[in-house]
Write an enzyme that holds these catalytic residues in place. Structure first.
Site, PDB file in Angstrom:
ATOM      1  N   MET A  30      -7.868  -4.647 -12.164  1.00  0.00           N
ATOM      2  CA  MET A  30      -8.965  -4.566 -13.128  1.00  0.00           C
ATOM      3  C   MET A  30      -9.242  -3.098 -13.466  1.00  0.00           C
ATOM      4  O   MET A  30     -10.300  -2.773 -14.005  1.00  0.00           O
ATOM      5  CB  MET A  30     -10.212  -5.253 -12.583  1.00  0.00           C
ATOM      6  CG  MET A  30      -9.969  -6.751 -12.344  1.00  0.00           C
ATOM      7  SD  MET A  30     -11.460  -7.756 -12.374  1.00  0.00           S
ATOM      8  CE  MET A  30     -12.387  -7.053 -11.044  1.00  0.00           C
ATOM      9  N   TYR A  32      -9.708   1.173 -12.973  1.00  0.00           N
ATOM     10  CA  TYR A  32     -10.416   2.150 -12.128  1.00  0.00           C
ATOM     11  C   TYR A  32      -9.574   2.326 -10.856  1.00  0.00           C
ATOM     12  O   TYR A  32     -10.048   2.162  -9.732  1.00  0.00           O
ATOM     13  CB  TYR A  32     -11.852   1.705 -11.820  1.00  0.00           C
ATOM     14  CG  TYR A  32     -12.772   2.900 -11.657  1.00  0.00           C
ATOM     15  CD1 TYR A  32     -13.112   3.688 -12.749  1.00  0.00           C
ATOM     16  CD2 TYR A  32     -13.254   3.266 -10.406  1.00  0.00           C
ATOM     17  CE1 TYR A  32     -13.917   4.804 -12.605  1.00  0.00           C
ATOM     18  CE2 TYR A  32     -14.061   4.385 -10.246  1.00  0.00           C
ATOM     19  CZ  TYR A  32     -14.395   5.136 -11.345  1.00  0.00           C
ATOM     20  OH  TYR A  32     -15.184   6.243 -11.189  1.00  0.00           O
ATOM     21  N   LEU A  33      -8.319   2.660 -11.096  1.00  0.00           N
ATOM     22  CA  LEU A  33      -7.314   2.643 -10.032  1.00  0.00           C
ATOM     23  C   LEU A  33      -7.589   3.706  -8.980  1.00  0.00           C
ATOM     24  O   LEU A  33      -7.944   4.838  -9.302  1.00  0.00           O
ATOM     25  CB  LEU A  33      -5.921   2.875 -10.637  1.00  0.00           C
ATOM     26  CG  LEU A  33      -5.492   1.887 -11.726  1.00  0.00           C
ATOM     27  CD1 LEU A  33      -4.073   2.201 -12.200  1.00  0.00           C
ATOM     28  CD2 LEU A  33      -5.590   0.442 -11.256  1.00  0.00           C
ATOM     29  N   GLU A  35      -6.296   4.940  -4.690  1.00  0.00           N
ATOM     30  CA  GLU A  35      -5.093   5.099  -3.873  1.00  0.00           C
ATOM     31  C   GLU A  35      -4.545   3.741  -3.375  1.00  0.00           C
ATOM     32  O   GLU A  35      -3.331   3.595  -3.198  1.00  0.00           O
ATOM     33  CB  GLU A  35      -5.418   6.054  -2.709  1.00  0.00           C
ATOM     34  CG  GLU A  35      -4.261   6.476  -1.856  1.00  0.00           C
ATOM     35  CD  GLU A  35      -3.013   6.957  -2.618  1.00  0.00           C
ATOM     36  OE1 GLU A  35      -3.149   7.591  -3.693  1.00  0.00           O
ATOM     37  OE2 GLU A  35      -1.902   6.692  -2.126  1.00  0.00           O
ATOM     38  N   GLY A  36      -5.431   2.768  -3.197  1.00  0.00           N
ATOM     39  CA  GLY A  36      -4.959   1.437  -2.795  1.00  0.00           C
ATOM     40  C   GLY A  36      -4.077   0.825  -3.882  1.00  0.00           C
ATOM     41  O   GLY A  36      -3.015   0.254  -3.602  1.00  0.00           O
ATOM     42  N   HIS A  37      -4.512   0.964  -5.147  1.00  0.00           N
ATOM     43  CA  HIS A  37      -3.679   0.464  -6.253  1.00  0.00           C
ATOM     44  C   HIS A  37      -2.368   1.246  -6.336  1.00  0.00           C
ATOM     45  O   HIS A  37      -1.303   0.674  -6.563  1.00  0.00           O
ATOM     46  CB  HIS A  37      -4.412   0.617  -7.593  1.00  0.00           C
ATOM     47  CG  HIS A  37      -5.662  -0.189  -7.726  1.00  0.00           C
ATOM     48  ND1 HIS A  37      -6.915   0.386  -7.805  1.00  0.00           N
ATOM     49  CD2 HIS A  37      -5.867  -1.528  -7.814  1.00  0.00           C
ATOM     50  CE1 HIS A  37      -7.827  -0.562  -7.942  1.00  0.00           C
ATOM     51  NE2 HIS A  37      -7.219  -1.731  -7.947  1.00  0.00           N
ATOM     52  N   VAL A 176      -5.924   0.097   2.148  1.00  0.00           N
ATOM     53  CA  VAL A 176      -5.945   1.565   2.245  1.00  0.00           C
ATOM     54  C   VAL A 176      -7.403   1.971   2.448  1.00  0.00           C
ATOM     55  O   VAL A 176      -8.300   1.478   1.750  1.00  0.00           O
ATOM     56  CB  VAL A 176      -5.362   2.221   0.969  1.00  0.00           C
ATOM     57  CG1 VAL A 176      -5.428   3.734   1.074  1.00  0.00           C
ATOM     58  CG2 VAL A 176      -3.923   1.761   0.755  1.00  0.00           C
ATOM     59  N   SER A 185     -12.170   0.684  -2.715  1.00  0.00           N
ATOM     60  CA  SER A 185     -12.529  -0.344  -3.688  1.00  0.00           C
ATOM     61  C   SER A 185     -13.074   0.361  -4.913  1.00  0.00           C
ATOM     62  O   SER A 185     -13.785   1.373  -4.786  1.00  0.00           O
ATOM     63  CB  SER A 185     -13.614  -1.254  -3.100  1.00  0.00           C
ATOM     64  OG  SER A 185     -14.253  -1.992  -4.130  1.00  0.00           O
TER      65      SER A 185
END
Ligand code: PAF
Length: 267
Positions: A30, A32-33, A35-37, A176, A185
Site C-alpha cells: 500500500m 509508504y515503503l 525497509e521491510g518492503h 524487519v 510499519s
C-alpha cells in the site's frame, strides 16, 4: 524502473516478460515503503527474473472510521526505494482503475480470517483477499512476497491461493525491526514521540510469552503474561494477546494508532 498506471498496460507488460521466459515476482504493497518492503523486493529480485511492486491503498480493506483517507503516501520516496531494491515495474493504479464501478464479486477466506485481526476488523480480510486475487490475475506472477508482520494476512493469502488454485508460490518474509525492536510499519509514522517510545512493549511482551512457552508454561499462561505486560504500559490499550499454534500474536492501540506484532514460539 517503469511506472505503470493502468491494468491493461501492466498486464501487457508482464505478459511480454512471461513470453520471454522470465519469472515475475510480485510485491503487493500500500506504499509508504520502508525497509521491510525493501527486503521483500530484494528477496523477490534474488529469486525471480523480474520484479513488479504494486502500490494501491485498497479501500475495500478499510472499514468506515479507519485510516483510509489519512494513510501515508510518498510516491517519490516509494519510487526510489522500489528501484534501489531491484524492482523493474511499479504499478500505481487509481481507485477508479481498480474499481471502476460497484464491486459485486469478493473473495472471502473463512477460518483463516476469523479471530485476531478479523475480530477487530470484520471486513478487512475479504478486502485484502479480493485485491490480492485481482493483482494476481492482472500480474500473473510466479511468486508473490508478503511480510510476516501481517501474519494472519499471510495465512489468508496462502489459503486463498491453495483453495482457488492460483499457480503462484506465496513467500513469507521475516519481520524487519527498528533498533529498539518495534516492527517496521507504514503506520508507525502516526505515533507521537511518547507513543513511539512506548511501542517496544509489544516485542517485549512477545519475547516474554515465548520464554514462558519454552519454560513449559501453557499457551493460555503465555497469552495472559503478554496481556499483563502490554496492559501495564500506560500508553498502550490492549486489543489482543494470543497464542495460535506456534505463533504468538499481539495488537494494541497507542493513541489512535493500532499496531500489530507477532513472533514464532521457537525463535
Ligand atoms: O499488506 C498490505 O500492504 C496490504 O494488505 C496488501 C497485501 C498490499 C493488500 O492491499
Amino acid at each position: 524502473m517503469e511506472l505503470i498506471e493502468t491494468i491493461a498496460a501492466f498486464g501487457k507488460t508482464l505478459d511480454a516478460e512471461r513470453l520471454a521466459g522470465r519469472r515475475v515476482g510480485l510485491v503487493p504493497t500500500m506504499g509508504y515503503l520502508h525497509e521491510g518492503h525493501a527486503a521483500l523486493v530484494r528477496q523477490a529480485a534474488a529469486e525471480c527474473d523480474v520484479v513488479a511492486v504494486t502500490i494501491f491503498v485498497n479501500p475495500l480493506q478499510f472499514a468506515a472510521g479507519e485510516d483510509l483517507s489519512s494513510y501515508p503516501r510518498d510516491l517519490d520516496g516509494d519510487r526510489r526505494t522500489a528501484e534501489a531494491a531491484g524492482a523493474e515495474y511499479l504499478f500505481v493504479p487509481e481507485v477508479t482503475e481498480m474499481y471502476p464501478g460497484e464491486v459485486h464479486t469478493t473473495v472471502s477466506v473463512a477460518g483463516e480470517s476469523d479471530g485476531l485481526e478479523g475480530a477487530s476488523r470484520p471486513s478487512h480480510f475479504a478486502g485484502v483477499a479480493t485485491v490480492v486475487a485481482k493483482l494476481f490475475n492482472i500480474a500473473g506472477p510466479s511468486r508473490a512476497y508478503f511480510g510476516e508482520k501481517d501474519w494472519q494476512q499471510l495465512q489468508v493469502v496462502r489459503r486463498m491461493v491453495d483453495d482457488l488454485s492460483f499457480p503462484i508460490e506465496v513467500v513469507g518474509c521475516p519481520i524487519v525491526r527498528d533498533g529498539d525492536g518495534v516492527a517496521l510499519s507504514s503506520r508507525n509514522v502516526y505515533l507521537s514521540t511518547t507513543e513511539r517510545a512506548a511501542a517496544p512493549v509489544l516485542r517485549r511482551a512477545l519475547m516474554a510469552g515465548r520464554d514462558a512457552l519454552s519454560n513449559g508454561r501453557s499457551p493460555a499462561d503465555a497469552a495472559a503474561l503478554m496481556a499483563e505486560l502490554i496492559s501495564a504500559e500506560p500508553l498502550a490499550q490492549l486489543d489482543y494477546a494470543e497464542v495460535v499454534g506456534d505463533r504468538l500474536l499481539v495488537a494494541a492501540r497507542f493513541g489512535t494508532t493500532r499496531l500489530i506484532d507477532n513472533m514464532g514460539a521457537d525463535r
